[in-house]
Design an enzyme around this catalytic site. Structure first.
Site, mmCIF file in Angstrom:
data_model
loop_
_atom_site.group_PDB
_atom_site.id
_atom_site.type_symbol
_atom_site.label_atom_id
_atom_site.label_comp_id
_atom_site.label_asym_id
_atom_site.label_seq_id
_atom_site.Cartn_x
_atom_site.Cartn_y
_atom_site.Cartn_z
ATOM 1 N N TYR A 106 0.539 19.102 -6.661
ATOM 2 C CA TYR A 106 0.875 17.690 -6.936
ATOM 3 C C TYR A 106 0.086 16.757 -6.021
ATOM 4 O O TYR A 106 -0.341 15.689 -6.449
ATOM 5 C CB TYR A 106 2.375 17.442 -6.754
ATOM 6 C CG TYR A 106 3.221 17.993 -7.865
ATOM 7 C CD1 TYR A 106 3.504 17.225 -8.989
ATOM 8 C CD2 TYR A 106 3.730 19.276 -7.804
ATOM 9 C CE1 TYR A 106 4.282 17.733 -10.018
ATOM 10 C CE2 TYR A 106 4.504 19.798 -8.826
ATOM 11 C CZ TYR A 106 4.778 19.017 -9.935
ATOM 12 O OH TYR A 106 5.535 19.527 -10.949
ATOM 13 N N LYS A 126 1.951 23.842 -15.066
ATOM 14 C CA LYS A 126 1.088 23.903 -13.895
ATOM 15 C C LYS A 126 1.576 24.990 -12.958
ATOM 16 O O LYS A 126 2.769 25.278 -12.974
ATOM 17 C CB LYS A 126 1.018 22.557 -13.164
ATOM 18 C CG LYS A 126 2.346 21.826 -12.937
ATOM 19 C CD LYS A 126 3.476 22.477 -12.212
ATOM 20 C CE LYS A 126 3.252 22.906 -10.783
ATOM 21 N NZ LYS A 126 4.497 23.540 -10.212
HETATM 22 P P1 NAD Z 1 12.161 30.293 -13.431
HETATM 23 O O1 NAD Z 1 12.143 31.482 -12.554
HETATM 24 O O2 NAD Z 1 13.363 29.438 -13.449
HETATM 25 O O3 NAD Z 1 11.875 30.742 -14.940
HETATM 26 C C1 NAD Z 1 10.898 31.695 -15.260
HETATM 27 C C2 NAD Z 1 11.211 32.319 -16.614
HETATM 28 O O4 NAD Z 1 10.240 33.315 -16.889
HETATM 29 C C3 NAD Z 1 12.593 32.983 -16.672
HETATM 30 O O5 NAD Z 1 13.205 32.697 -17.896
HETATM 31 C C4 NAD Z 1 12.249 34.458 -16.572
HETATM 32 O O6 NAD Z 1 13.210 35.271 -17.235
HETATM 33 C C5 NAD Z 1 10.918 34.505 -17.299
HETATM 34 N N1 NAD Z 1 10.132 35.673 -16.927
HETATM 35 C C6 NAD Z 1 9.487 36.464 -17.789
HETATM 36 N N2 NAD Z 1 8.876 37.460 -17.158
HETATM 37 C C7 NAD Z 1 9.153 37.324 -15.858
HETATM 38 C C8 NAD Z 1 8.795 38.053 -14.684
HETATM 39 N N3 NAD Z 1 8.012 39.145 -14.735
HETATM 40 N N4 NAD Z 1 9.256 37.635 -13.501
HETATM 41 C C9 NAD Z 1 9.999 36.507 -13.404
HETATM 42 N N5 NAD Z 1 10.361 35.760 -14.483
HETATM 43 C C10 NAD Z 1 9.936 36.172 -15.700
HETATM 44 O O7 NAD Z 1 10.867 29.436 -13.066
HETATM 45 P P2 NAD Z 1 10.586 27.899 -13.412
HETATM 46 O O8 NAD Z 1 10.947 27.076 -12.245
HETATM 47 O O9 NAD Z 1 11.186 27.568 -14.727
HETATM 48 O O10 NAD Z 1 8.980 27.903 -13.500
HETATM 49 C C11 NAD Z 1 8.283 28.334 -14.657
HETATM 50 C C12 NAD Z 1 6.923 27.615 -14.719
HETATM 51 O O11 NAD Z 1 7.154 26.221 -14.813
HETATM 52 C C13 NAD Z 1 6.040 27.820 -13.488
HETATM 53 O O12 NAD Z 1 4.692 27.899 -13.884
HETATM 54 C C14 NAD Z 1 6.263 26.572 -12.659
HETATM 55 O O13 NAD Z 1 5.150 26.236 -11.863
HETATM 56 C C15 NAD Z 1 6.477 25.543 -13.753
HETATM 57 N N6 NAD Z 1 7.338 24.415 -13.300
HETATM 58 C C16 NAD Z 1 6.886 23.153 -13.507
HETATM 59 C C17 NAD Z 1 7.647 22.083 -13.104
HETATM 60 C C18 NAD Z 1 7.176 20.687 -13.354
HETATM 61 O O14 NAD Z 1 7.803 19.749 -12.844
HETATM 62 N N7 NAD Z 1 6.130 20.494 -14.140
HETATM 63 C C19 NAD Z 1 8.882 22.290 -12.463
HETATM 64 C C20 NAD Z 1 9.321 23.597 -12.288
HETATM 65 C C21 NAD Z 1 8.537 24.668 -12.714
#
Ligand code: NAD
Length: 369
Positions: free
Chosen positions: A219, A134
């Site tokens: 949420y 999401k």
């Molecule tokens: P994060 O920044 O920790 O991870 C993002 C990943 O994408 C990294 O591994 C990064 O290297 C990669 N990436 C590839 N291209 C990139 C770019 N151009 N810029 C930045 N990163 C890039 O983020 P996250 O917290 O893991 O979030 C990722 C997704 O998961 C989002 O869509 C977020 O909304 C979702 N999320 C959902 C929940 C949930 O509880 N359902 C919780 C956290 C995050």
């Protein structure tokens, strides 16, 4: 609190995530030794590595079989930790070769929001089912492209709405829709946290598609829809963002919104990046149910107020929300059922998000068709 009010701790046994999917349980799932559904994870960031990957061991029908990352070192290290073979490590350039990997049934997209569409479409073209985080994407148009790509490939598309597999949320849905609270009147839903580093992708509009509403406010929105089982018909919104704060140069901070539902329920929702919130309460003519905190990774608590008594209910979880989510997709693939949080569910939220932004921008209520 008056004399006739008390909190009674009563144990309520819930089947946790199993409740959401029990309708699917059938012979196809009962077969001992059935091949597990293989998942590839795209994007090895915080949510993927800390929440999703460690949960495969809690699932019944899933296994982690491939990784997709821009960092060969990170991918190699995690592959060794999770027993993923070197041949099943991909990068963003050669990702499409995943089509030839028979160990991968599902591609799970856990990338910044603006990348969800591209990787969902590429995964569907590679013949894989898709789980996507999401918010589904950063526009209605992108959501529609994702749905169309999966439809054409005859592959399933599911959203990572984990709360639908979380026991307290499942119980709150049951109570809210059971009629025991009387006709539902209002919902308050609050979600927010203090956003940190101004350089993170969440605060960079081209990557995030928006501020708190795209990330955490969704949420609140999603809860109002799953608690009522209805679709809102009207939306109003007010935003406050301090543009001199380096975190909020391109995205909004606080955007609170009201939704009116066909039955007359009015929802008041908070979405914030500069204050912490995580709860909801559904109020009917006879009482209320609240989950507070509502959607964190753990620690949910559920209280019900009826007949002047407030009761805290203990809910025993039999399967955690992530295992429930991952297994639900596996069950849908095996049985042919539609995921309870499919592409249409994600699209509905993004469509309402666009209307909320418009309502705040134009300072008027927006009717949703
Ligand atoms: P994060 O920044 O920790 O991870 C993002 C990943 O994408 C990294 O591994 C990064 O290297 C990669 N990436 C590839 N291209 C990139 C770019 N151009 N810029 C930045 N990163 C890039 O983020 P996250 O917290 O893991 O979030 C990722 C997704 O998961 C989002 O869509 C977020 O909304 C979702 N999320 C959902 C929940 C949930 O509880 N359902 C919780 C956290 C995050």
């Amino acid at each position: 609190m008056g004399n006739n009010e008390f909190i009674d701790r009563r144990s309520v046994v819930a089947a946790g995530a199993g409740l959401a999917t029990s309708a699917l349980a059938g012979p196809a799932l009962a077969q001992p030794g059935a091949r597990k559904i293989g998942y590839a994870i795209v994007g090895l960031g915080s949510y993927a590595t800390r929440q999703i990957m460690p949960r495969f061991k809690d699932t019944e029908h899933c296994r982690l079989t491939a990784l997709v990352s821009g960092s060969p070192e990170k991918a190699a290290k995690l592959a060794a930790e999770y027993g993923v073979p070197a041949r099943s490590i991909y990068n963003y350039q050669n990702f499409d070769r995943i089509a030839d990997n028979p160990d991968v049934d599902v591609v799970y997209v856990i990338l910044p929001n603006s990348m969800h569409m591209e990787y969902t479409v590429r995964a569907a073209r590679a013949g894989k089912h898709v789980m996507c985080e999401k918010p589904m994407a950063i526009s209605v148009r992108e959501c529609e492209q994702m749905i169309e790509a999966c439809r054409r490939a005859n592959r399933k598309l599911m959203l990572g709405y984990r709360s639908r597999f979380q026991a307290h949320n499942i119980e709150a849905i049951r109570i809210a829709r059971s009629g025991e609270l009387g006709p539902l009147r209002t919902i308050t839903a609050e979600h927010g946290f203090n956003a940190g580093d101004p350089a993170q992708w969440r605060l960079n509009r081209p990557l995030s598609g928006g501020g708190s509403l795209m990330d955490i406010g969704v949420y609140s929105l999603n809860a109002t829809r799953y608690l009522t089982g209805e679709e809102p018909v009207e939306v109003a919104a007010v935003e406050h963002t301090d543009r001199s704060d380096p975190r909020f140069r391109t995205v909004e901070d606080t955007i609170n919104f009201m939704l009116r539902f066909p039955s007359g329920v009015i929802a008041n929702c908070i979405s914030a990046y500069s204050s912490a919130h995580n709860r909801y309460r559904v109020v009917g003519s006879n009482g209320w149910v609240e989950v507070d905190p509502a959607t964190p990774y753990s620690g949910q608590q559920l209280r019900v107020r009826l007949r002047n008594q407030t009761q805290e209910r203990e809910i025993r979880e039999t399967k955690n929300q992530w295992a429930g989510q991952l297994d639900h997709m596996a069950e849908c693939i095996r049985t042919g059922a539609q995921p309870i949080v499919d592409g249409q569910e994600g699209l509905k939220d993004v469509r309402i998000i666009e209307a909320i932004y418009r309502a705040a921008r134009e300072g008027r209520t927006i009717k949703l068709a």
